[in-house]
Structure formats: structure tokens, C-alpha cells
Motif scaffolding. Structure first.
Motif, short mmCIF file in Angstrom:
data_model
loop_
_atom_site.label_atom_id
_atom_site.label_comp_id
_atom_site.label_asym_id
_atom_site.label_seq_id
_atom_site.Cartn_x
_atom_site.Cartn_y
_atom_site.Cartn_z
N GLU A 106 -12.95 -5.95 16.74
CA GLU A 106 -13.01 -5.36 18.08
C GLU A 106 -11.76 -4.52 18.34
N GLY A 107 -11.95 -3.35 18.90
CA GLY A 107 -10.83 -2.49 19.28
C GLY A 107 -10.38 -1.52 18.21
N LYS A 108 -10.89 -1.63 16.99
CA LYS A 108 -10.55 -0.70 15.91
C LYS A 108 -11.64 0.36 15.81
N ARG A 109 -11.27 1.51 15.23
CA ARG A 109 -12.24 2.60 15.12
C ARG A 109 -12.30 3.12 13.69
N ALA A 110 -13.41 3.77 13.37
CA ALA A 110 -13.61 4.40 12.07
C ALA A 110 -13.82 5.90 12.27
N GLY A 112 4.21 13.43 11.94
CA GLY A 112 5.04 12.96 13.03
C GLY A 112 5.20 11.46 12.97
N SER A 113 4.89 10.78 14.08
CA SER A 113 5.04 9.32 14.14
C SER A 113 3.79 8.58 13.65
N VAL A 114 2.75 9.32 13.28
CA VAL A 114 1.53 8.69 12.77
C VAL A 114 1.77 8.22 11.33
N ARG A 115 1.42 6.98 11.04
CA ARG A 115 1.59 6.45 9.69
C ARG A 115 0.22 6.35 9.03
N VAL A 116 0.14 6.81 7.79
CA VAL A 116 -1.12 6.83 7.05
C VAL A 116 -0.95 6.02 5.77
N PHE A 117 -1.70 4.94 5.66
CA PHE A 117 -1.64 4.05 4.51
C PHE A 117 -2.86 4.32 3.61
N LEU A 118 -2.64 4.40 2.31
CA LEU A 118 -3.71 4.71 1.36
C LEU A 118 -4.23 3.41 0.75
N VAL A 150 -2.80 -4.39 5.92
CA VAL A 150 -1.78 -3.97 6.88
C VAL A 150 -2.40 -3.85 8.27
N PRO A 151 -1.59 -3.99 9.33
CA PRO A 151 -2.10 -3.73 10.68
C PRO A 151 -2.52 -2.26 10.81
N TYR A 152 -3.57 -2.00 11.55
CA TYR A 152 -4.07 -0.62 11.65
C TYR A 152 -4.80 -0.42 12.97
N ASP A 153 -5.00 0.86 13.30
CA ASP A 153 -5.77 1.25 14.48
C ASP A 153 -7.07 1.94 14.11
N VAL A 154 -7.00 2.77 13.06
CA VAL A 154 -8.14 3.58 12.66
C VAL A 154 -8.30 3.48 11.14
N VAL A 155 -9.57 3.43 10.70
CA VAL A 155 -9.87 3.50 9.27
C VAL A 155 -10.61 4.81 9.02
N CYS A 156 -10.14 5.60 8.06
CA CYS A 156 -10.76 6.88 7.73
C CYS A 156 -11.37 6.82 6.33
N CYS A 157 -12.46 7.57 6.13
CA CYS A 157 -13.06 7.66 4.80
C CYS A 157 -13.77 9.01 4.67
N PRO A 158 -13.95 9.50 3.44
CA PRO A 158 -14.79 10.69 3.24
C PRO A 158 -16.25 10.32 3.50
N VAL A 159 -17.05 11.31 3.88
CA VAL A 159 -18.47 11.06 4.15
C VAL A 159 -19.31 12.08 3.41
N MET A 215 0.84 -1.20 0.00
CA MET A 215 0.00 0.00 0.00
C MET A 215 0.87 1.24 0.00
N GLU A 216 0.39 2.28 -0.67
CA GLU A 216 1.08 3.56 -0.62
C GLU A 216 0.97 4.15 0.78
N GLU A 217 1.92 5.00 1.11
CA GLU A 217 1.89 5.68 2.40
C GLU A 217 1.93 7.18 2.17
N LEU A 218 1.07 7.91 2.89
CA LEU A 218 1.07 9.36 2.80
C LEU A 218 2.25 9.89 3.60
N LEU A 219 3.07 10.70 2.95
CA LEU A 219 4.24 11.27 3.60
C LEU A 219 4.05 12.76 3.79
N ASP A 220 4.06 13.20 5.03
CA ASP A 220 3.92 14.62 5.35
C ASP A 220 4.59 14.85 6.70
N PRO A 221 5.47 15.83 6.81
CA PRO A 221 6.17 16.06 8.08
C PRO A 221 5.23 16.28 9.25
N ALA A 222 4.04 16.84 8.99
CA ALA A 222 3.10 17.13 10.07
C ALA A 222 2.54 15.87 10.72
#
Length: 278
Positions: free
Chosen positions: A162-166, A10-16, A138-147, A1-8
């Protein structure tokens, strides 16, 4: 998966995760010999329904917001090439498209039809979108989507382990009502509402299809669609900058409207801004 790279970030990883929510919404809505649905003149939902009808051999009717304009734009021309018949509602009637009067008039004109809502969000669509989390590689904690209409978020949240959030990012201004829509869709699909989701209302950038210089520049830099996807991604960056995500969080951002296998198989082209909320 692609990963979003942005200095802002920090340690948060964002997979597309590129995934066509239109195909998922349609998956459990097929089976009637004639399907009628609604959309704007550049609606990706109209195109997806038309392509599905051609592939699976059922009739399709697209009810378009506004007056007929000839020649047809490429989006509607594609739908017609797939065999879809077009109807038009003036904008006042279109706002009342779900009322018994307008529905009765459409059924009188088009006969026995299965009617799908604008954007395709109904209980069957929610069940289709609930299958998405199982496909995340990939392992993840949160799934984001447009609404836009709430169907994609409702399904993703219902399908999470269980334990994951959207987290959904509203693309509309004044979209507090969407929380009620997501809850309604989950109840219609499953008879219950999950508590593992939320909607961010602060990154609409002026409203549906509106933009700002920051959003336009971000979309161009990352080569993403700006009506939905850029708002979500820039929203994720903004929340990370404010420390909303825990350090080291792994976020999957669902890039909607891109061709996954089902729509690629239907032959639907992409690249237009959708004419309706997702």
C-alpha cells in the motif's frame, strides 16, 4: 544494489535491481508435458522456455517469426541444443498467430500443447511478476520497468505494498493500447485492476529496437541493454530533470533480461536483444 548516478537526478535516488522477468513469467506456467510459444529469431523468451524444458523435462516448441535461415543464429541454436523443436510462420501468418485458424493449424501439427503467448505475458505470468516487490531489498517509493507487452508491469503493480507506485516505460511507438493490456492482464489474474500504476509513452526513442545518438551514448556509458533498459533509465532521468518525482524520491528500476538465479540455474546465456516485447 547498484545506484544510477547522473547529475540530472538531483535528490532523486535510483537503485538498479537486476531481475529476469522471463523466469518470473514462466514460474507459474510450467506443468504441461509440451509447451508451445512464439518469438522472433533472437527471442530471449524462446531461449528461456527452451532452457526450462531441458531443466524440468518437458517438451518445447518454438514458433519463430519469418522464414527459416540456416545456419541457425546463436539464440536459436541454443534453443535447439536444449531440445526445442522449431516451427516457422511467415510474417503475415505470424501477425494472425492468435486467431482460431492459426491456432488450430498449430495444434493439428503439434498435438496436445499448452500455448504461451509471445513474450510470455498471461495471467500466470502476472502472478509470477507480482512476487518481485517482496524481493526488493531497499526502501522505495516507486518501481519502474520497461513495458513491451504489459505483463511485468501488471504483476509488479499487483504485488506492491500500500502506498507504493509502479511506472512503466513503453518501448513501442504508439503504445497507448498498453494501458488496456495491463488492465486486462490484471483482471485475468486477479479479477480486479489496481490504480497504482501508469505508463510513460514519451521515451520510446523512435519505436521498438530504434535508437537515437543520445540513447546509444547513454547505453554505452552505463553498459545497459538499449532496446528496453536504456529507454527506461533515460526516461527516469528525463522525468527527474522535469521535477516529476518528488524531491528525495527513491526509485527502483528493474533491469529486465539479466540472469537471476532461476535462469542461471537453467543455464541460459544472455546478451541478445529480445526478439519480442517483454
Amino acid at each position: 544494489m547498484e545506484e544510477l548516478l547522473d547529475p540530472a537526478l538531483g535528490s532523486v535516488r535510483v537503485f538498479l535491481m537486476h531481475d529476469d522477468n522471463k523466469a518470473r513469467k514462466l514460474r507459474h506456467n510450467l506443468g504441461h508435458p509440451r509447451v508451445l510459444t512464439f518469438g522472433g529469431a533472437y527471442s530471449n523468451h524462446i531461449r528461456a522456455v527452451a532452457a526450462a524444458g531441458r531443466r524440468h523435462g518437458f517438451e518445447t516448441v518454438g514458433v519463430i517469426r519469418g522464414e527459416e535461415r540456416l545456419p541457425l543464429n546463436p539464440s536459436l541454436a541454443y534453443a535447439v541444443a536444449c531440445g526445442m523443436r522449431l516451427d516457422y510462420l511467415d510474417r503475415d501468418s505470424y501477425r494472425r498467430k492468435d486467431t482460431p485458424e492459426v491456432v488450430a493449424r498449430l495444434r493439428e501439427r503439434w498435438g496436445d500443447v499448452a500455448i504461451l503467448p509471445e513474450g510470455g505475458s498471461n495471467a500466470a505470468a502476472v502472478r509470477g511478476c507480482a512476487e518481485l516487490p517482496a524481493d526488493i531489498p531497499v526502501p522505495y517509493d516507486v518501481v519502474c520497468c520497461p513495458v513491451g507487452t504489459g505483463g511485468t508491469l501488471a504483476g509488479i503493480a499487483a504485488g506492491l505494498p500500500e502506498g507504493k507506485r509502479a511506472l512503466g516505460f513503453a518501448v513501442l511507438k504508439g503504445a497507448a493500447f498498453l494501458a488496456g493490456e495491463v488492465a486486462r492482464l490484471q483482471r485475468e489474474a486477479y479479477g480486479r485492476v489496481w490504480d497504482n500504476w501508469a505508463i510513460d509513452l514519451g521515451h520510446h526513442f523512435g519505436g521498438y529496437a530504434r535508437t537515437t545518438p543520445e540513447l546509444t551514448a547513454f547505453a554505452a556509458e552505463h553498459r545497459v541493454e538499449r532496446v528496453y533498459v536504456a529507454k527506461m533509465l533515460l526516461g527516469i532521468v528525463g522525468l527527474a530533470r522535469r521535477g516529476v518525482f518528488p524531491a528525495g524520491a527513491r526509485v527502483v528500476a528493474v533491469v529486465t533480461g539479466q540472469p537471476s538465479t532461476p535462469v542461471a540455474a537453467w543455464g541460459a546465456p544472455t546478451g541478445f536483444d529480445s526478439g519480442e516485447p517483454r
